[in-house]
Design a protein around this motif. Structure first.
Motif, short mmCIF file in Angstrom:
data_model
loop_
_atom_site.label_atom_id
_atom_site.label_comp_id
_atom_site.label_asym_id
_atom_site.label_seq_id
_atom_site.Cartn_x
_atom_site.Cartn_y
_atom_site.Cartn_z
N ALA A 161 0.84 -1.19 0.00
CA ALA A 161 0.00 0.00 0.00
C ALA A 161 0.88 1.24 0.00
N TYR A 162 0.30 2.35 -0.41
CA TYR A 162 1.02 3.61 -0.38
C TYR A 162 0.03 4.77 -0.24
N GLY A 163 0.57 5.90 0.19
CA GLY A 163 -0.25 7.10 0.33
C GLY A 163 0.64 8.31 0.49
N VAL A 164 0.07 9.48 0.33
CA VAL A 164 0.80 10.75 0.46
C VAL A 164 0.15 11.57 1.57
N VAL A 165 0.97 12.01 2.52
CA VAL A 165 0.50 12.85 3.62
C VAL A 165 1.38 14.08 3.71
N THR A 166 0.77 15.26 3.74
CA THR A 166 1.51 16.51 3.86
C THR A 166 1.34 17.07 5.27
N LEU A 167 2.43 17.12 6.03
CA LEU A 167 2.42 17.72 7.36
C LEU A 167 2.46 19.24 7.20
N PRO A 168 1.71 19.97 8.00
CA PRO A 168 1.50 21.41 7.74
C PRO A 168 2.69 22.29 8.07
N LEU A 172 4.38 35.79 25.61
CA LEU A 172 3.14 35.57 24.87
C LEU A 172 3.50 34.91 23.54
N LYS A 173 2.69 33.94 23.12
CA LYS A 173 3.00 33.22 21.90
C LYS A 173 1.72 32.87 21.15
N ALA A 174 1.74 33.08 19.84
CA ALA A 174 0.63 32.68 18.97
C ALA A 174 1.19 31.84 17.84
N THR A 175 0.56 30.71 17.57
CA THR A 175 1.01 29.79 16.52
C THR A 175 -0.11 29.57 15.52
N ARG A 176 0.20 29.79 14.25
CA ARG A 176 -0.74 29.53 13.16
C ARG A 176 -0.26 28.28 12.43
N THR A 177 -1.08 27.23 12.43
CA THR A 177 -0.73 25.98 11.77
C THR A 177 -1.69 25.75 10.61
N ASN A 178 -1.14 25.50 9.45
CA ASN A 178 -1.95 25.36 8.24
C ASN A 178 -2.42 23.91 8.08
N TRP A 179 -3.35 23.51 8.95
CA TRP A 179 -3.87 22.15 8.93
C TRP A 179 -4.68 21.87 7.68
N SER A 180 -4.95 22.87 6.86
CA SER A 180 -5.69 22.63 5.61
C SER A 180 -4.92 21.71 4.66
N THR A 181 -3.62 21.50 4.91
CA THR A 181 -2.86 20.55 4.09
C THR A 181 -3.32 19.11 4.35
N TYR A 182 -3.96 18.88 5.50
CA TYR A 182 -4.45 17.54 5.83
C TYR A 182 -5.87 17.41 5.29
N GLU A 226 -9.21 22.46 8.90
CA GLU A 226 -9.08 23.91 8.72
C GLU A 226 -7.84 24.41 9.46
N SER A 227 -7.22 25.44 8.94
CA SER A 227 -6.08 26.04 9.62
C SER A 227 -6.54 26.67 10.93
N GLY A 228 -5.68 26.68 11.93
CA GLY A 228 -6.10 27.17 13.24
C GLY A 228 -4.97 27.81 14.02
N TRP A 229 -5.33 28.37 15.18
CA TRP A 229 -4.41 29.10 16.04
C TRP A 229 -4.24 28.40 17.38
N ARG A 230 -3.07 28.58 17.95
CA ARG A 230 -2.79 28.19 19.33
C ARG A 230 -2.24 29.42 20.04
N PRO A 280 -13.32 19.67 11.25
CA PRO A 280 -14.73 19.94 10.92
C PRO A 280 -15.61 18.72 11.18
N PHE A 281 -16.92 18.93 11.18
CA PHE A 281 -17.87 17.85 11.44
C PHE A 281 -17.70 16.69 10.46
N ASP A 282 -17.43 17.02 9.19
CA ASP A 282 -17.32 15.97 8.18
C ASP A 282 -15.89 15.44 8.02
N GLY A 283 -14.97 15.86 8.91
CA GLY A 283 -13.59 15.40 8.80
C GLY A 283 -13.04 14.79 10.06
N GLY A 284 -13.88 14.62 11.08
CA GLY A 284 -13.42 14.04 12.33
C GLY A 284 -13.37 12.53 12.28
#
Length: 421
Positions: free
Chosen positions: A258-265, A284-294, A318-322, A349-353
């Motif tokens: 088997a094989y597959g492609v996964v992009t870490l954000p 103080l720290k804010a992190t923006r992670t582009n989870w839309s790649t998943y 969806e991309s999100g903040w920490r 999202p509801f359709d991606g959990g």
């Protein structure tokens, strides 16, 4: 001794099983001090773990330092799943939909880090770290209906990051580094008949991959009390080659490649440091992670398995903040206390959990203490993460229509040791 110390740390980081500790399957628990300050530790003085938190801050390390860290994470949680209507294969009668209640099996893991920083001269520094940026583990009862989605999931990950940093003057410093990223993925689930909802057998997909990325960072000092920093980490694309095995309920074994492609954000860290005086500071720290790649977790087979050549699963995260805040207070020249708080937005999202990473908005509370002298530093930290609740629908092949996770939390304990040479 220095070589043995670093080799031991690198081996521990590569071999330790990992557990999810932040949004998605990202890990922020890279040292006890970092855990204690909620991950807001971009501007620490004389800390080799700056290689992980903020490479531009390795210019704050005087001389040569090595550090090892181990963080224990123990996730807990419950769920309710709405099981689909099915047909009794013997009588042909309809079995009405019903609710299944359960909880995860406590499957704790370790996030292990090892760091080395050397000051080359007054302007240049070299550092290298081995620590997990992405990892998770989750397990549920094998005979539950949610096992149609997953009853065991594990992502082992480690990043090795050789880094070069340059201090231009009293205000500016910057760093650039490579990232050698390893992931090992294992997924186990049961296959259910779409009409009769009978377990047709367990499947296991197991593979690994190495890929390259990079990072860059910059710090700017406004004055002796105020400092800002930015860190960028690139996205990393893995082409996973895996072994697929199925154990049909009727007996035997089916195997396939088997094989597959996964992009870490990719991600951005933005930090601010304020020193009230020589004893107390706040970050103080804010992190923006582009989870839309998943966007999907698709596995393709080299031959048809029960009439299909692929296992497809849309994610569409969806991309999100920490957001994090950390406080450090020196009680004396040798003792310090720390506290932190972090809030993670859920990107699922509801359709991606799914039951691989069934987590919602998270709040992490933490405390820690540190002892240091001229040659060594020891730090400990405790944390408690309210993982939040999550609602999501079942995917193709799942025995449930929708699910709700609740009463989820993670216990965290961490210890670090640093030695200067």
């Amino acid at each position: 001794m220095k070589k043995h110390f670093l080799a031991l740390g690198l081996a521990a980081a590569l071999l330790a099983p990992q557990a999810a500790g932040a949004e998605g399957f990202a890990i922020n628990e890279w040292s006890a001090e970092g855990v204690a300050m909620g991950g807001a530790r971009m501007f620490a003085e004389d800390d080799a773990a700056n290689v992980a938190y903020n490479p531009a801050s390795i210019t704050k390390v005087k001389g040569e330092a090595m550090k090892n860290s181990a963080t224990y994470l123990s996730p807990h949680g419950s769920y309710k799943a709405d099981i689909k209507e099915s047909v009794n294969p013997v009588t042909g009668s309809t079995v009405p939909a019903y609710a299944e209640y359960g909880h995860n099996k406590v499957h704790a893991g370790w996030a292990v880090g090892s760091y080395y920083v050397k000051q080359i001269n007054d302007k240049e520094w070299f550092g290298i770290g081995a620590f997990p940026r992405f990892a998770m583990v989750s397990e549920f009862e094998r005979n539950s209906k949610v096992s149609s989605n997953a009853f065991f999931s594990k992502l082992n990950g480690v990043s090795v990051t050789p880094t070069y940093a340059h201090k231009f003057d009293k205000k500016w410093s910057a760093a650039v580094g490579a990232e050698i990223n390893y992931v090992g993925l294992e997924l186990q689930k049961n296959s259910y008949h779409p009409v009769y909802q009978i377990n047709m057998g367990a499947t296991q997909t197991e593979g690994e991959s190495y890929a390259l990325g990079w990072n860059a960072a910059v710090n700017y000092n406004f004055d002796d009390k105020n400092e800002i920093g930015v860190v960028y980490r690139s996205r990393i694309t893995h082409s996973l080659e895996a072994d697929f095995k199925m154990y049909p309920a009727t007996g035997g074994k089916i195997t396939a490649d088997a094989y597959g492609v996964v992009t870490l954000p990719d991600s951005w860290d933005f930090g601010y440091n304020h020193k009230f005086d020589n004893k107390t500071r706040v970050e103080l720290k804010a992190t923006r992670t582009n989870w839309s790649t998943y966007d999907a977790l698709n596995v393709y087979f080299d031959k048809p398995i029960f009439g299909t050549s692929a296992a497809l699963s849309d994610k569409n995260w969806e991309s999100g903040w920490r957001y994090a805040i950390g406080v450090e207070h020196n009680l004396s020249d040798k003792y310090a206390v720390m506290a932190g708080f972090a809030y993670d937005e859920s990107s699922i999202p509801f359709d991606g959990g799914d039951f691989l990473v069934p987590t919602g908005n998270r709040r992490t509370y933490s405390l820690g203490a540190r002892y240091n002298d001229k040659k060594q530093t020891v730090a400990v930290a405790l944390g408690w993460m309210d993982v939040g609740s999550l609602d999501f629908k079942g995917h193709t092949g799942d025995a449930y229509a929708r699910a709700h996770t609740y009463d989820s939390f993670t216990k965290i304990a961490s210890i670090s040791y640093q030695r200067k040479f």
